[in-house]
Design a protein around this motif. Structure first.
Motif, short mmCIF file in Angstrom:
data_model
loop_
_atom_site.label_atom_id
_atom_site.label_comp_id
_atom_site.label_asym_id
_atom_site.label_seq_id
_atom_site.Cartn_x
_atom_site.Cartn_y
_atom_site.Cartn_z
N PHE A 239 0.84 -1.21 0.00
CA PHE A 239 0.00 0.00 0.00
C PHE A 239 0.87 1.26 0.00
CE2 PHE A 239 -2.92 -3.10 2.05
CZ PHE A 239 -4.03 -2.94 1.23
N LYS A 240 0.32 2.34 -0.54
CA LYS A 240 1.00 3.63 -0.47
C LYS A 240 0.92 4.16 0.96
CE LYS A 240 -0.29 5.35 -5.04
NZ LYS A 240 -0.98 6.42 -5.76
N ASN A 241 1.92 4.94 1.35
CA ASN A 241 1.79 5.69 2.61
C ASN A 241 0.77 6.81 2.38
OD1 ASN A 241 3.68 4.06 3.87
ND2 ASN A 241 5.38 5.30 3.11
N GLN A 310 -7.13 -7.11 1.27
CA GLN A 310 -8.49 -6.55 1.40
C GLN A 310 -8.95 -6.58 2.87
OE1 GLN A 310 -10.98 -5.46 -1.24
NE2 GLN A 310 -11.69 -4.74 0.73
N LYS A 311 -8.67 -7.70 3.53
CA LYS A 311 -9.11 -7.85 4.93
C LYS A 311 -8.50 -6.75 5.82
CE LYS A 311 -8.72 -11.13 8.76
NZ LYS A 311 -8.32 -12.49 9.15
N LEU A 324 -6.80 2.79 2.39
CA LEU A 324 -5.46 2.52 1.86
C LEU A 324 -5.54 2.29 0.36
CD1 LEU A 324 -4.00 0.07 4.54
CD2 LEU A 324 -3.44 2.49 4.21
N GLU A 325 -4.55 2.79 -0.34
CA GLU A 325 -4.54 2.63 -1.80
C GLU A 325 -3.31 1.80 -2.21
OE1 GLU A 325 -3.90 5.44 -5.64
OE2 GLU A 325 -4.48 6.44 -3.79
N ILE A 336 -9.06 -2.78 -4.59
CA ILE A 336 -9.20 -3.04 -3.15
C ILE A 336 -9.95 -1.85 -2.56
CG2 ILE A 336 -7.85 -3.08 -1.00
CD1 ILE A 336 -6.04 -5.07 -2.38
N THR A 337 -10.97 -2.16 -1.73
CA THR A 337 -11.81 -1.06 -1.24
C THR A 337 -11.63 -0.84 0.26
OG1 THR A 337 -13.58 -2.67 -1.04
CG2 THR A 337 -13.58 -1.26 -2.99
#
Ligand SMILES: Cc1cc2nc3c(=O)[nH]c(=O)nc-3n(C[C@H](O)[C@H](O)[C@H](O)COP(=O)(O)OP(=O)(O)OC[C@H]3O[C@@H](n4cnc5c(N)ncnc54)[C@H](O)[C@@H]3O)c2cc1C
Length: 337
Positions: A239-241, A310-311, A324-325, A336-337
């Protein structure tokens, strides 16, 4: 003549060593081959995907119904930036004086080769990117960076193939973009939306003592080896910060100040807080020492990777209200949502 392979396992060309078959796969080592490959995809009504080192990809276990084009078009040239001064009798020609060089790089060049080249030639601006796998094209696409330095910092221009049309003459679709046109942001660029193919990148780099640059790179590399031991199967941080300034005050108040570095909240910290560290699912492990590092311990699947991500993204959202992206590119997988 292109060597196109059918049903090529993407796990062979990703650092995560996961991914089902690409319907067709080809490696290209010249722009002519690249154009031929695109034309081949069009003739076969196939979409195409250009990849570099496969170091930032999570590919569906079912593979991808496209022609995957692996970019191996490499090469580096330099020219001094400056002004002409008389050579004072040393030769018939004037000399160039200045304190920087333009470095022009083909996009399939391995980023580490470029970094090493600039260090050896005493050109500052890319030395902290040492240890990042993949190609220059992949790095520019994602605006890769580390330890406060990003690949876009010293970019002057980027040559792209702006092709997505029905045009026959692809070589005429070569366009030079200024740095401004590339819309660089934190781990982001306009290339994520316009899907241009990056062909060549020009940097302007200042002349600095090579020993200083080598020392900086050495320090970075020793830190990196702790997070990324040799042979690790991963796609880098998943994930990106989060840029702290983009968060509302009430959310920011929940984050300890020491978890904000270079203006960003570490995604690893958020994931750690919701218990992601050390979790394992079907061969995928979230590193016990870094909750934003998802590792294939052998036999892992894209499904397990995706489900774990995802979790814990959901848990972060519930606890902090932060979405989070992914930094990693998801290929043939839902967002991912
Ligand atoms: C151990 C490890 C450590 C890492 N550390 C870092 C780090 O510190 N900082 C960081 O930013 N990243 C890091 N990464 C992630 C990754 O290495 C970088 O994002 C890298 O720049 C990706 O380059 P690539 O050539 O492998 O791209 P790929 O993974 O092959 O492709 C990534 C994306 O770029 C697109 N792309 C590739 N080439 C082109 C092109 N020529 N034109 C248009 N689009 C293109 C692809 O279509 C895809 O969408 C790390 C990865 C690993 C495995």
């Amino acid at each position: 003549m292109l060597n196109i392979t059918d049903n090529y396992p993407m796990k062979n060309v990703t650092t995560l060593q996961i991914g089902g078959p690409a319907k067709k796969f080809v490696s290209v080592s010249s722009e002519e081959e690249l154009i031929e490959a695109i034309q081949n995809a069009k003739q076969n009504n196939l979409d195409y995907l250009i990849i570099g080192g496969g170091s930032n990809l999570l590919v569906n276990d079912n593979g991808i119904d496209s022609l995957v084009i692996k970019n191996e078009i490499g090469g580096i040239t330099t020219s001094k930036v400056g002004f002409l001064v008389p050579s004072e009798g040393k030769s018939d020609f004037p000399e160039v004086e200045g304190d920087s060089f333009e470095v022009r790089v083909k996009s399939g060049t391995i980023l580490q080769n470029l970094v090493d080249y600039t260090i050896q030639h005493g050109l500052s601006g890319l030395q902290k990117l040492t240890g990042i796998p993949g190609t220059v094209g992949g790095a520019v696409y994602g605006n890769a960076g580390a330890y406060g330095q990003t690949i876009s910092d010293n970019i002057l221009s980027v040559v792209v193939l702006s092709e997505r049309s029905e045009s026959k003459d692809l070589s005429r679709m070569r366009v030079t973009l200024s740095k401004n046109d590339c819309n660089f942001n934190y781990r982001d660029s306009g290339f994520k939306r316009n899907h241009f193919i990056i062909l060549e990148v020009t940097f302007q780099l200042e002349i600095v003592d090579p020993e200083i640059l080598a020392k900086e790179a050495e320090d970075v590399l020793s830190k990196r080896l702790v997070k990324y031991p040799k042979g690790i199967k991963c796609p880098g941080s998943f994930f990106k910060n989060i840029i702290a300034d983009t968060l509302p005050k009430e959310i920011l108040q929940k984050i300890p100040k020491d978890k904000i570095t270079y203006g960003k909240i570490s995604a690893g910290y958020l994931l750690e807080t919701v218990g992601a560290q050390g979790q394992i699912l079907d061969g995928i492990e979230i590193a016990p020492y870094h909750a934003n590092l998802f590792i294939n311990n052998g036999g892992g699947t894209a499904k397990a990777f995706y489900d774990l991500a995802q979790k814990y993204a959901q848990k972060v959202k519930e606890k902090f209200g932060i979405t989070l992206e992914p930094e990693v590119q998801l290929i043939n997988l839902p967002p991912i949502t």
